[in-house]
Design an enzyme around this catalytic site. Structure first.
Site, PDB file in Angstrom:
ATOM      1  N   ARG A 251       0.888  -1.082   0.248  1.00  0.00           N
ATOM      2  CA  ARG A 251      -0.025  -0.018  -0.099  1.00  0.00           C
ATOM      3  C   ARG A 251       0.955   1.272   0.127  1.00  0.00           C
ATOM      4  O   ARG A 251       0.579   2.200  -0.595  1.00  0.00           O
ATOM      5  CB  ARG A 251      -0.951  -0.051   1.197  1.00  0.00           C
ATOM      6  CG  ARG A 251      -0.413  -0.108   2.700  1.00  0.00           C
ATOM      7  CD  ARG A 251      -1.576   0.340   3.749  1.00  0.00           C
ATOM      8  NE  ARG A 251      -0.736   0.088   4.896  1.00  0.00           N
ATOM      9  CZ  ARG A 251      -1.422   0.287   6.130  1.00  0.00           C
ATOM     10  NH1 ARG A 251      -2.557   1.066   5.907  1.00  0.00           N
ATOM     11  NH2 ARG A 251      -0.935  -0.032   7.179  1.00  0.00           N
TER      12      ARG A 251
ATOM     13  N   SER B  63      -5.624   4.837   5.117  1.00  0.00           N
ATOM     14  CA  SER B  63      -5.387   3.379   5.489  1.00  0.00           C
ATOM     15  C   SER B  63      -4.943   3.087   3.936  1.00  0.00           C
ATOM     16  O   SER B  63      -3.961   2.039   3.944  1.00  0.00           O
ATOM     17  CB  SER B  63      -6.911   2.743   5.670  1.00  0.00           C
ATOM     18  OG  SER B  63      -7.339   3.362   6.784  1.00  0.00           O
TER      19      SER B  63
ATOM     20  N   GLU C  36     -19.539   3.951  -1.461  1.00  0.00           N
ATOM     21  CA  GLU C  36     -18.715   3.068  -2.629  1.00  0.00           C
ATOM     22  C   GLU C  36     -19.710   3.198  -3.777  1.00  0.00           C
ATOM     23  O   GLU C  36     -18.910   3.013  -4.798  1.00  0.00           O
ATOM     24  CB  GLU C  36     -18.521   1.682  -1.909  1.00  0.00           C
ATOM     25  CG  GLU C  36     -17.489   2.131  -0.630  1.00  0.00           C
ATOM     26  CD  GLU C  36     -18.253   2.011   0.770  1.00  0.00           C
ATOM     27  OE1 GLU C  36     -19.385   2.123   0.601  1.00  0.00           O
ATOM     28  OE2 GLU C  36     -17.540   2.348   1.666  1.00  0.00           O
TER      29      GLU C  36
ATOM     30  N   PHE D 240     -15.244  -3.900   0.650  1.00  0.00           N
ATOM     31  CA  PHE D 240     -15.969  -2.926  -0.014  1.00  0.00           C
ATOM     32  C   PHE D 240     -16.049  -2.680  -1.458  1.00  0.00           C
ATOM     33  O   PHE D 240     -17.030  -2.611  -2.342  1.00  0.00           O
ATOM     34  CB  PHE D 240     -16.315  -1.468   0.677  1.00  0.00           C
ATOM     35  CG  PHE D 240     -16.048  -1.766   1.925  1.00  0.00           C
ATOM     36  CD1 PHE D 240     -17.084  -2.458   2.739  1.00  0.00           C
ATOM     37  CD2 PHE D 240     -14.790  -1.035   2.986  1.00  0.00           C
ATOM     38  CE1 PHE D 240     -16.969  -2.604   4.243  1.00  0.00           C
ATOM     39  CE2 PHE D 240     -15.085  -1.184   4.358  1.00  0.00           C
ATOM     40  CZ  PHE D 240     -16.033  -1.918   4.937  1.00  0.00           C
TER      41      PHE D 240
ATOM     42  N   ARG E  58      -1.734  -4.794   2.920  1.00  0.00           N
ATOM     43  CA  ARG E  58      -1.505  -3.772   3.675  1.00  0.00           C
ATOM     44  C   ARG E  58      -0.344  -3.547   4.440  1.00  0.00           C
ATOM     45  O   ARG E  58       0.320  -2.528   4.908  1.00  0.00           O
ATOM     46  CB  ARG E  58      -2.699  -3.970   4.869  1.00  0.00           C
ATOM     47  CG  ARG E  58      -2.260  -3.295   5.956  1.00  0.00           C
ATOM     48  CD  ARG E  58      -3.835  -3.646   7.314  1.00  0.00           C
ATOM     49  NE  ARG E  58      -3.804  -2.783   8.356  1.00  0.00           N
ATOM     50  CZ  ARG E  58      -2.694  -2.979   9.441  1.00  0.00           C
ATOM     51  NH1 ARG E  58      -2.103  -3.964   9.347  1.00  0.00           N
ATOM     52  NH2 ARG E  58      -2.902  -2.119  10.485  1.00  0.00           N
TER      53      ARG E  58
END
Lengths: 290, 311
Positions: free
Chosen positions: B8, B35, B56, B81, B165
């Site tokens: 990320r 994030s 979204e 999502f 992540r």
């Protein structure tokens, strides 16, 4: 605005021709969304023959206004107006719903010239219109973006996400119209899932809202003109309409949402719309070919 | 440890670098910029950063609309999502008309901080892979992430990017070039082939070293491009090693393991063992706790490989 003076009579004739084309398409196909096509004949006619800056010779013209039929199931009358405007030849209208036709049941932007977004899954068109209007602002373009929604469609949550964002982004280059014919597939809007107070809801979401009779050319034109003067916020036109308008046996009848039409019904509808006798005969013979 | 970089981080920084060269790159964020690391883009290009709030579905539609004007929109949120929440918007608004929209799912599989089942994306690859016109890529490390983001900007069409992540070691060579539909052999071997993607690649490589001590010579493939999948490298592995083990940070239904099975079943049937989350929901916890609970540690993988190969 390089607006030509519009003859009311000419608009009326076009709207009527659109309705005739819809009956012929649904008659030949054996299926189609009749009611929600008929209710927007005047709106589409006014958009394409008064309002929209588009060029059928050059559908990809960068500065063109964008129109999105968010209620994609009204494709029959959308294709009718695209043929009337010259985006597609009239003789392909009767291919609607065929697997190899550019005229799919719901509009496909990759297949049909003049279609700006592939729609049909309700609730998605206004977000796409927001993206286009926002993009126009980012690029410093002056074209306008138009989205036509069904009333039942406003039951989708995404519509309200889009409404919130259009007002946050101050999209005064965006105009939405709701075809408020008060019926959805399974019943009356007020019984299935009421939208009222619709005007207040959109106002509270930060929109300029105009409420009109969606079958009155004068009121549609005045609303479109008014919308252009509104700065800093998007405009919504709530167009009160009658589902099936123009064919008396379809008017305000929930059963005429998506239908097949019998030979007799096609004959009666075309007669009521003032279709010439030889065209009626031709349509009926084409129906029997299948 | 110091050279470990989170995909990320590489994603966020690459977007900024590419954004300097290409004014058409725009970033949409559903309230997760710190994030997903699109916060870097927000700082550099606030006018091209579009916050849509926690909405979204609208984000995907706006991205579709922007793409029709020549923008290259990156619609970013968590993978759960970006897939489950917006499946229909991705399908109809983006993939059906083959629009140039990049959908980025951060926080993938079980590894989502301690957020637990609601935020774990164990279905995203299955969902995205079954949508026509979609390309699905899960880059393994910082270098591959950079190459994949560059690819996505140059590729005209919808792409789903699964961006990890947590920090990963360098896996691909420094001079690695990403090619659509091409996987990378990380380690040669003749007894069995281990195919993995994303965060599980590191443990899969460790597992290969562990089984080597048992006399098993394992090939390891980094299958970052999950759709279109590299059929030739899979068929070659089936032919040359006779057995395949897939290791994925996803439900074993519909993900990388399924993609490999489809190719093998049609073109060169051999036995396959799928390692991943076995059709259950996840739990809250650290990555190490997740790996222990769902038997995804290198030693767990090694044990499965040894049982499977039968030595």
């Amino acid at each position: 605005m390089n607006k030509k003076p519009v003859e009311r009579k000419k608009l009326e004739e076009i709207a009527n021709r659109l309705r005739i084309k819809v009956v012929k398409m649904i008659g030949k196909s054996g299926f189609g969304h009749a009611g929600g096509s008929m209710s927007i004949a005047e709106i589409l006619t006014t958009l394409y023959f008064y309002e929209l800056q588009v060029d059928p010779e050059n559908p990809a013209w960068e500065e063109r206004d964008r129109f999105i039929l968010s209620k994609g199931h009204a494709a029959p009358i959308f294709y009718a107006v695209l043929s009337e405007k010259g985006f597609i030849p009239e003789d392909i209208l009767l291919t609607i719903h065929h697997p190899d036709s550019p005229l799919q049941c719901h509009p496909d932007m990759r297949l049909c010239p003049g279609v700006e977004a592939s729609t049909g899954a309700l609730g998605q068109g206004l977000s796409i219109a927001v993206g286009m209007a926002l993009g126009a602002k980012l690029k410093g373009k002056s074209f306008r973006v138009y989205a036509l929604l069904g009333d039942g469609e406003a039951q989708e949550g995404q519509v309200w996400e889009a409404a919130m964002s259009a007002s946050k982004f101050k999209l005064d280059n965006l105009l939405a119209i709701i075809d408020y014919n008060k019926l959805e597939l399974s019943g009356k809007i007020n019984e299935v899932m009421p939208l009222e107070p619709l005007y207040d809801k959109w106002v509270s979401f930060g929109w300029h809202v105009i409420e009109i009779n969606g079958h009155s050319f004068t009121q549609i034109i005045n609303a479109l003109d008014e919308a252009k003067k509104i700065k800093g916020k998007p405009t919504l036109i709530i167009a009160h309409t009658v589902k099936g308008q123009g064919v008396s046996f379809m008017e305000d009848k929930v059963e005429w949402h998506a239908v097949s039409m019998s030979v007799d019904q096609v004959k009666e509808a075309l007669k009521e719309l003032g279709c010439p006798q030889e065209e009626i005969e031709l349509t009926l013979s084409q129906m029997k070919e299948e | 440890m110091s050279d470990r970089i989170a995909p990320r981080e590489a994603f966020g920084k690459t977007l900024v670098r590419l954004g300097e060269e290409n004014p058409n790159i725009v970033v949409l964020d559903a309230d997760l910029a710190p994030s997903t690391k699109t916060s870097y883009f927000r700082e550099s290009f606030p006018q091209r950063f579009i916050p849509v709030g926690i909405a979204e579905q609208n984000m995907i539609g706006i991205a579709a609309g922007l793409s029709t004007l020549g923008f290259i929109p990156f619609a970013t949120t968590f993978a759960c999502f970006a897939s489950r929440r917006v499946c229909d918007q991705v399908t109809v608004s983006c993939a059906y008309p083959r629009l140039n929209v990049k959908i980025v799912g951060g926080y993938v599989g079980l590894f989502v901080g301690k957020n637990g089942a609601t935020h774990q994306a164990l279905e995203d690859i299955a969902i995205m892979r079954s949508i026509a016109n979609m390309v699905v890529i899960e880059p393994v490390d910082a270098t591959e992430t950079e190459r994949v983001i560059e690819f996505a900007c140059n590729y005209d069409g919808p792409v789903y990017l699964r961006i990890g992540r947590d920090p990963m070691p360098q896996i691909v060579p420094q001079d690695y070039k990403f090619q659509l539909g091409r996987a990378l052999v990380l380690r040669e071997g003749k007894d069995v082939t281990l195919i993995s993607s994303g965060a599980m690649v590191e443990d899969t490589l460790k597992a290969a070293s562990l089984v080597e001590k048992e006399g098993i010579d394992a090939r390891v493939i980094n299958m970052s491009c999950i759709k279109p999948v590299d059929e030739e490298i899979i068929v070659k592995a089936a032919e040359e090693t006779g057995r395949i083990v897939t290791v994925e940070n996803h439900n074993i239904i519909g993900g990388l393991g399924s993609a490999v099975c489809e190719v093998v079943a049609e073109r060169y049937p051999v036995r396959i063992k799928r390692i991943g989350i076995r059709d259950v929901f996840g739990k809250s916890g650290t990555n190490e706790e997740m790996k222990a609970k769902f038997k995804l540690r290198a030693e767990d993988i090694a044990k499965e490989v040894i049982n499977f190969v039968g030595r």
